[in-house]
Design an enzyme around this catalytic site. Structure first.
Site, PDB file in Angstrom:
ATOM      1  N   ARG A   1      52.331  47.553  31.726  1.00  0.00           N
ATOM      2  CA  ARG A   1      51.860  47.939  30.382  1.00  0.00           C
ATOM      3  C   ARG A   1      50.553  49.001  30.608  1.00  0.00           C
ATOM      4  NH1 ARG A   1      51.493  41.883  28.722  1.00  0.00           N
ATOM      5  NH2 ARG A   1      51.799  41.594  30.717  1.00  0.00           N
TER       6      ARG A   1
ATOM      7  N   LYS B   1      47.897  48.365  39.065  1.00  0.00           N
ATOM      8  CA  LYS B   1      47.020  47.672  37.986  1.00  0.00           C
ATOM      9  C   LYS B   1      45.408  47.463  38.428  1.00  0.00           C
ATOM     10  CE  LYS B   1      47.682  43.837  35.623  1.00  0.00           C
ATOM     11  NZ  LYS B   1      48.264  42.954  34.486  1.00  0.00           N
TER      12      LYS B   1
ATOM     13  N   GLY C   1      50.127  30.667  28.985  1.00  0.00           N
ATOM     14  CA  GLY C   1      50.937  29.427  29.130  1.00  0.00           C
ATOM     15  C   GLY C   1      50.026  28.319  28.464  1.00  0.00           C
TER      16      GLY C   1
ATOM     17  N   ASN D   1       6.047  76.194  47.028  1.00  0.00           N
ATOM     18  CA  ASN D   1       6.115  76.548  45.580  1.00  0.00           C
ATOM     19  C   ASN D   1       7.473  77.457  45.614  1.00  0.00           C
ATOM     20  OD1 ASN D   1       5.159  76.419  42.495  1.00  0.00           O
ATOM     21  ND2 ASN D   1       5.660  78.616  42.924  1.00  0.00           N
TER      22      ASN D   1
ATOM     23  N   ASN E   1      23.314  80.905  51.422  1.00  0.00           N
ATOM     24  CA  ASN E   1      23.562  80.030  52.641  1.00  0.00           C
ATOM     25  C   ASN E   1      25.197  80.389  53.029  1.00  0.00           C
ATOM     26  OD1 ASN E   1      24.705  79.004  50.274  1.00  0.00           O
ATOM     27  ND2 ASN E   1      24.846  76.946  51.035  1.00  0.00           N
TER      28      ASN E   1
HETATM   29  C1  UD1 Z   1      50.099  33.910  34.039  1.00  0.00           C
HETATM   30  C2  UD1 Z   1      50.498  32.299  33.716  1.00  0.00           C
HETATM   31  C3  UD1 Z   1      50.292  32.069  32.363  1.00  0.00           C
HETATM   32  C4  UD1 Z   1      48.756  32.275  32.230  1.00  0.00           C
HETATM   33  C5  UD1 Z   1      48.199  33.850  32.450  1.00  0.00           C
HETATM   34  C6  UD1 Z   1      47.064  34.056  32.457  1.00  0.00           C
HETATM   35  C7  UD1 Z   1      52.362  31.988  35.229  1.00  0.00           C
HETATM   36  C8  UD1 Z   1      53.901  31.951  35.316  1.00  0.00           C
HETATM   37  N1  UD1 Z   1      52.024  32.295  33.924  1.00  0.00           N
HETATM   38  O1  UD1 Z   1      51.047  34.599  32.942  1.00  0.00           O
HETATM   39  O2  UD1 Z   1      50.480  30.577  32.348  1.00  0.00           O
HETATM   40  O3  UD1 Z   1      48.363  31.837  30.897  1.00  0.00           O
HETATM   41  O4  UD1 Z   1      48.970  34.243  33.659  1.00  0.00           O
HETATM   42  O5  UD1 Z   1      46.370  35.486  32.440  1.00  0.00           O
HETATM   43  O6  UD1 Z   1      51.757  32.042  36.333  1.00  0.00           O
HETATM   44  N2  UD1 Z   1      51.719  38.585  40.146  1.00  0.00           N
HETATM   45  C9  UD1 Z   1      52.160  38.825  41.499  1.00  0.00           C
HETATM   46  N3  UD1 Z   1      53.637  38.669  41.655  1.00  0.00           N
HETATM   47  C10 UD1 Z   1      54.530  38.221  40.861  1.00  0.00           C
HETATM   48  C11 UD1 Z   1      54.101  38.120  39.462  1.00  0.00           C
HETATM   49  C12 UD1 Z   1      52.593  38.143  39.109  1.00  0.00           C
HETATM   50  O7  UD1 Z   1      51.439  39.274  42.358  1.00  0.00           O
HETATM   51  O8  UD1 Z   1      55.647  38.265  41.056  1.00  0.00           O
HETATM   52  C13 UD1 Z   1      50.316  38.808  39.741  1.00  0.00           C
HETATM   53  C14 UD1 Z   1      49.968  39.890  38.959  1.00  0.00           C
HETATM   54  O9  UD1 Z   1      49.747  40.727  39.385  1.00  0.00           O
HETATM   55  C15 UD1 Z   1      48.927  39.415  38.061  1.00  0.00           C
HETATM   56  C16 UD1 Z   1      49.107  37.778  38.150  1.00  0.00           C
HETATM   57  O10 UD1 Z   1      49.743  37.446  39.285  1.00  0.00           O
HETATM   58  O11 UD1 Z   1      47.764  39.679  38.638  1.00  0.00           O
HETATM   59  C17 UD1 Z   1      49.534  37.299  36.864  1.00  0.00           C
HETATM   60  O12 UD1 Z   1      50.726  37.686  36.467  1.00  0.00           O
HETATM   61  P1  UD1 Z   1      51.244  37.901  35.069  1.00  0.00           P
HETATM   62  O13 UD1 Z   1      52.719  38.593  35.072  1.00  0.00           O
HETATM   63  O14 UD1 Z   1      50.205  39.012  34.377  1.00  0.00           O
HETATM   64  O15 UD1 Z   1      51.280  36.502  34.293  1.00  0.00           O
HETATM   65  P2  UD1 Z   1      51.293  36.405  32.794  1.00  0.00           P
HETATM   66  O16 UD1 Z   1      52.557  36.495  32.240  1.00  0.00           O
HETATM   67  O17 UD1 Z   1      49.921  36.882  32.568  1.00  0.00           O
HETATM   68 CA    CA Z   2      48.449  38.660  32.979  1.00  0.00          CA
END
Ligand code: UD1
Ligand code: CA
Length: 466
Positions: free
Chosen positions: A15, A22, A141, A378, A387
């Site tokens: 996004r 990101k 969540g 000055n 230069n």
């Molecule tokens: C996650 C939580 C959710 C919480 C929210 C808070 C889970 C399943 N859900 O959801 O409960 O409310 O964060 O912001 O954990 N990432 C990885 N590898 C992956 C997937 C994600 O490194 O395979 C990293 C992303 O780069 C990010 C973080 O994990 O920094 C969170 O992932 P994201 O997909 O944003 O989770 P949310 O859907 O926001």
């Molecule tokens: Ca997130």
């Protein structure tokens, strides 16, 4: 308790609509990942494992190498639980607790992380979840509690029933677990859910079902837990970081005329009783002394200023300035500029890779590049150091107490000795001895009565009279 931090930073950040991973987008002067790491370290946790995946190499390169900083690779990205699983081989066997945070939550404070740790140690629970009350919990969540009030599971938005969706207590994505308990639960994750992912949040259900003890730690400030998923949230996070920095400085004795109109990066320091006017940007590794006035619209990057300086509408990049400098308006100090004390750099002056001694003045319309200038010099209006010969850069050396007349060209390499004078309009190509006067310009010619006889006006008048 031996604690290691795991930072989740492998996700794509679709996004953001960006070629840059990101977590490498900046807010408040640092990348989001660097900001999260800084907060984790400030909370007293030195050992850290960052899970990278999307743009792994770029993310790795963005941080300075350190002994206690490890990277794990998650490829492909199969969910937050799968992400933490990849960190396990990098975690020492004697680790007792793991703090897990997301790389896209730059507003988390060290204070909250520290409070969470204290609560975790005090209560001796198996897992502590950082939660928040969100008026609009959409996308997060939800925290599900059993009849006795303890946390039994976290349900993701996409898997939640309408009744669960109405819950406003949300998972912020930060947790502390007893490490062996976490490891055990991670091994039993499945991807049987709406997104077909291995959810880290499912470890809660597993630990609770085993009879483990999960508790929540609610942050009083939900803003802290904002996750950045798109650029509107990035701007929100940056604004919040600037707001916090402004507040920190004001409480430490710095006057900000309009704090909302200053952009001061997280790493910047500013001395007591300095006044900063609107429109200033203090970036990167910048340090400003006490009793300075930074008047409107200065952009100062990676620079150091002494005490009592006065700056107006100027740009400084990788410059070092002594005490009581007077700079601007419209001055440009480029990398390698080193000013002593009581130096004046006035309007439309550009200084690059030059040392300027105490009390010297470059008051107007000058370019000083690759120069070693003593004190008490000055520089007349319009003076330029030439230069660059089209191939190489050369240095100009100007001794103490030199007076350089207006509109002088100093053809480098060249030296002007201590106390020498240069006549205005000279083009100096050879060394000038100490105390000498150098003038390089043709003798003035004068034609007496020329205007009356030969000027175009006089000729036209003569023609008309015929
Ligand atoms: C996650 C939580 C959710 C919480 C929210 C808070 C889970 C399943 N859900 O959801 O409960 O409310 O964060 O912001 O954990 N990432 C990885 N590898 C992956 C997937 C994600 O490194 O395979 C990293 C992303 O780069 C990010 C973080 O994990 O920094 C969170 O992932 P994201 O997909 O944003 O989770 P949310 O859907 O926001
Ligand atoms: Ca997130």
């Amino acid at each position: 308790m031996k604690t290691i931090a795991i930072i989740l930073a492998a996700g794509k950040g679709t996004r953001m609509k960006s070629k840059l991973p990101k977590v490498l987008h900046k807010a408040g002067g640092r990348t989001m990942l660097a900001q999260v790491l800084h907060q984790v370290r400030s909370a007293g946790i030195d050992d850290c494992c960052i899970v990278v995946g999307h743009g792994a190499e770029e993310v790795r390169q963005s941080l300075p190498r350190a002994e206690n900083l490890h990277f794990a690779l998650q490829m492909p990205q199969l969910g937050t639980g799968h992400c933490v699983q990849q960190a396990l081989p990098h975690i020492p066997a004697d680790c007792e607790a793991a703090l897990i945070v997301c790389g896209d939550t730059p507003l988390l404070t060290a204070e909250t992380l520290q409070n969470m740790q204290e609560e975790f140690c005090k209560t001796g629970v198996d897992g502590l979840i950082l939660t928040a009350q969100m008026p609009d919990p959409t996308g997060y969540g939800r925290i599900i509690r059993s009849n006795n009030g303890s946390v039994s599971e976290i349900v993701e938005e996409k898997d939640a029933t309408p009744a669960q969706k109405a819950i406003t207590e949300i998972n912020t994505g930060a947790y502390i677990f007893k490490f062996p308990v976490l490891k055990n639960a991670l091994a039993r994750l499945t991807n049987n859910n709406a997104q077909g992912e291995y959810y880290l949040t499912d470890v809660i259900k597993i630990i609770a079902a085993d009879g483990g003890n999960i508790d929540s730690f609610t942050t009083p400030d939900p803003v802290e837990t904002t996750g950045v998923n798109d650029r509107t949230q990035l701007a929100f996070a940056a604004a919040e970081l600037y707001r916090r920095k402004a507040r920190e400085l004001m409480l430490a004795g710095v006057t900000l005329i309009n704090p909302a109109a200053c952009y001061i990066d997280q790493q910047v320091t500013v001395g007591q009783d300095t006044v900063i006017y609107p429109g200033c940007q203090l970036r990167g590794d910048t340090h400003i002394g006490a009793n300075c006035v930074i008047d409107s619209d200065c952009i100062i990057t990676d620079s150091i200023l002494g005490a009592g300086c006065h700056l107006t509408k100027c740009v400084l990049t990788q410059a070092a300035v002594g005490d009581n400098a007077n700079i601007g308006p419209f001055a440009y100090l480029r990398p390698g500029t080193k000013l002593g004390n009581n130096v004046k750099i006035g309007d439309f002056a550009e200084i690059k890779n030059s040392v300027i001694g105490d009390g010297s003045k470059v008051p107007h319309l000058s370019y000083i590049g690759d120069t070693d200038m003593g004190g008490g010099v000055n520089i007349g209006c319009g003076t330029i150091t030439c230069n660059y010969d089209g191939v190489s850069k050369h240095r100009t050396t100007i001794g103490d107490d030199v007076f350089i007349g207006s509109n002088t060209n100093l053809i480098a390499p060249v030296t002007v000795g201590t106390g020498a004078f240069i006549g205005a309009g000279s083009t100096i190509t050879r060394e000038v001895a100490p105390g000498a006067l150098a003038v390089e310009r043709s003798h003035q010619k004068e034609v007496k009565g020329w205007a009356e006889k030969k000027s175009p006006k006089a000729l036209a008048a003569k023609k008309a009279a015929k």
